[in-house]
Design an enzyme around this catalytic site. Structure first.
Site, PDB file in Angstrom:
ATOM      1  N   GLU A 106      32.479  30.549  35.094  1.00  0.00           N
ATOM      2  CA  GLU A 106      33.401  31.510  35.686  1.00  0.00           C
ATOM      3  C   GLU A 106      34.277  30.841  36.747  1.00  0.00           C
ATOM      4  O   GLU A 106      33.943  29.742  37.216  1.00  0.00           O
ATOM      5  CB  GLU A 106      32.589  32.640  36.338  1.00  0.00           C
ATOM      6  CG  GLU A 106      31.697  33.409  35.374  1.00  0.00           C
ATOM      7  CD  GLU A 106      32.459  34.408  34.512  1.00  0.00           C
ATOM      8  OE1 GLU A 106      33.647  34.187  34.222  1.00  0.00           O
ATOM      9  OE2 GLU A 106      31.855  35.421  34.116  1.00  0.00           O
ATOM     10  N   ASP A 114      25.953  28.632  25.357  1.00  0.00           N
ATOM     11  CA  ASP A 114      25.382  29.509  26.378  1.00  0.00           C
ATOM     12  C   ASP A 114      24.541  30.623  25.766  1.00  0.00           C
ATOM     13  O   ASP A 114      24.530  30.815  24.542  1.00  0.00           O
ATOM     14  CB  ASP A 114      26.506  30.117  27.254  1.00  0.00           C
ATOM     15  CG  ASP A 114      27.683  30.636  26.425  1.00  0.00           C
ATOM     16  OD1 ASP A 114      27.542  30.763  25.192  1.00  0.00           O
ATOM     17  OD2 ASP A 114      28.736  30.917  27.011  1.00  0.00           O
TER      18      ASP A 114
END
Ligand code: GLP
Length: 258
Positions: A143, A67
């Protein structure tokens, strides 16, 4: 899922590094998926020592990172490209051109993410993916609430993650609110996965990931469905696991068979 529980994070990092070193020796052209955060740093140092001692070489290894913060250039000292150069790539003999981190400044993020997935596929897929874990159980920047089938995309960070990562920035307001991240589905396609978790702050996340139900509210729990996933924990991170004695005994046998 195997859970290796070690007395210290240094011991766990060495064991995880040994698993990577064994793969690099066996397949010098392997494809690695790499992670950032403070957790993998001792493992990266252990690998750098192996390279210095000429035990392994990353000359032909290719890597793709999980990421990158959206809006940060790779030259920013909190970007994940910067982190990887400083904590691993500049300390080993990997060719920079063979290392890949998502471009946090990509205007067309959809194109960037699609191309990233295509590059990984062209390279034959990820042989071994390294992961840390967020205090809310996230992997990469997936998330709570991320689809377990998600692919590389633009994600919005939670307040918890922004709070957790604020320690690296001058102030919380400086933490980017968005990131580009491999999806849970992308991660789970890696042939082997190593997740590292250290400290008390990770004990709830580890408990939920290992012994909770498979759920998008703890995206690390998707690894329960993976056929070759390894958690390397210190005693604090593993402290809330119900079956920790059993995992430790079982992992010993599994490690010796690797
Ligand atoms: C960020 C990263 C994750 C990492 C997590 C935990 O959210 N995107 O890949 O696992 O932080 O970081 P740390 O290891 O510093 O606790």
């Amino acid at each position: 899922m195997e859970v290796v529980i070690c007395k210290t994070k240094e011991e766990a990092s060495r064991k995880a590094a040994d698993m990577i070193a064994a793969l690099v020796k066996k397949n010098p052209k392997c494809v690695l998926g790499l992670a950032t955060g403070s957790t993998p740093v001792p493992m990266y140092s252990a690998l750098a020592k192996d390279v210095k001692a000429k035990k392994i070489s990353f000359k032909q290894v290719k890597s793709w990172n999980l990421d990158e913060y959206y809006g940060l250039p790779g030259t920013h000292d909190q970007s994940y490209r910067y982190f990887m150069n400083a904590n691993l790539f500049d300390k080993i003999d990997i060719k920079k051109a063979n290392t890949h981190v998502l471009n946090g400044l990509a205007k067309d993020w959809k194109k960037e993410c699609k191309a990233y997935e295509a590059q990984i596929k062209k390279a034959g897929g990820i042989d071994l993916q390294v992961l840390g874990i967020g205090s809310d159980g996230h992997i990469a920047f997936n998330e709570p609430g991320s689809s377990l089938a998600s692919r590389t995309r633009l994600v919005s960070l939670t307040d918890q993650t922004i709070k957790d990562n604020a320690r690296f920035f001058k102030k919380a307001a400086d933490v980017p609110k968005f990131a580009l991240s491999m999806g849970v589905g992308t991660i789970c396609e890696a042939k082997k996965v190593i997740l590292l978790a250290f400290g008390k702050n990770k004990s709830d996340a580890v408990k939920a990931a290992v012994e909770g139900g498979v759920s998008q509210f703890c995206t690390a729990s998707a690894l329960q469905m993976h056929q070759d996933a390894w958690f390397f924990c210190d005693e604090e991170a593993a402290s809330k696991l119900k079956l920790k004695k059993y995992y430790a005994w079982r992992a010993e046998g599994e490690l010796s068979r690797q």
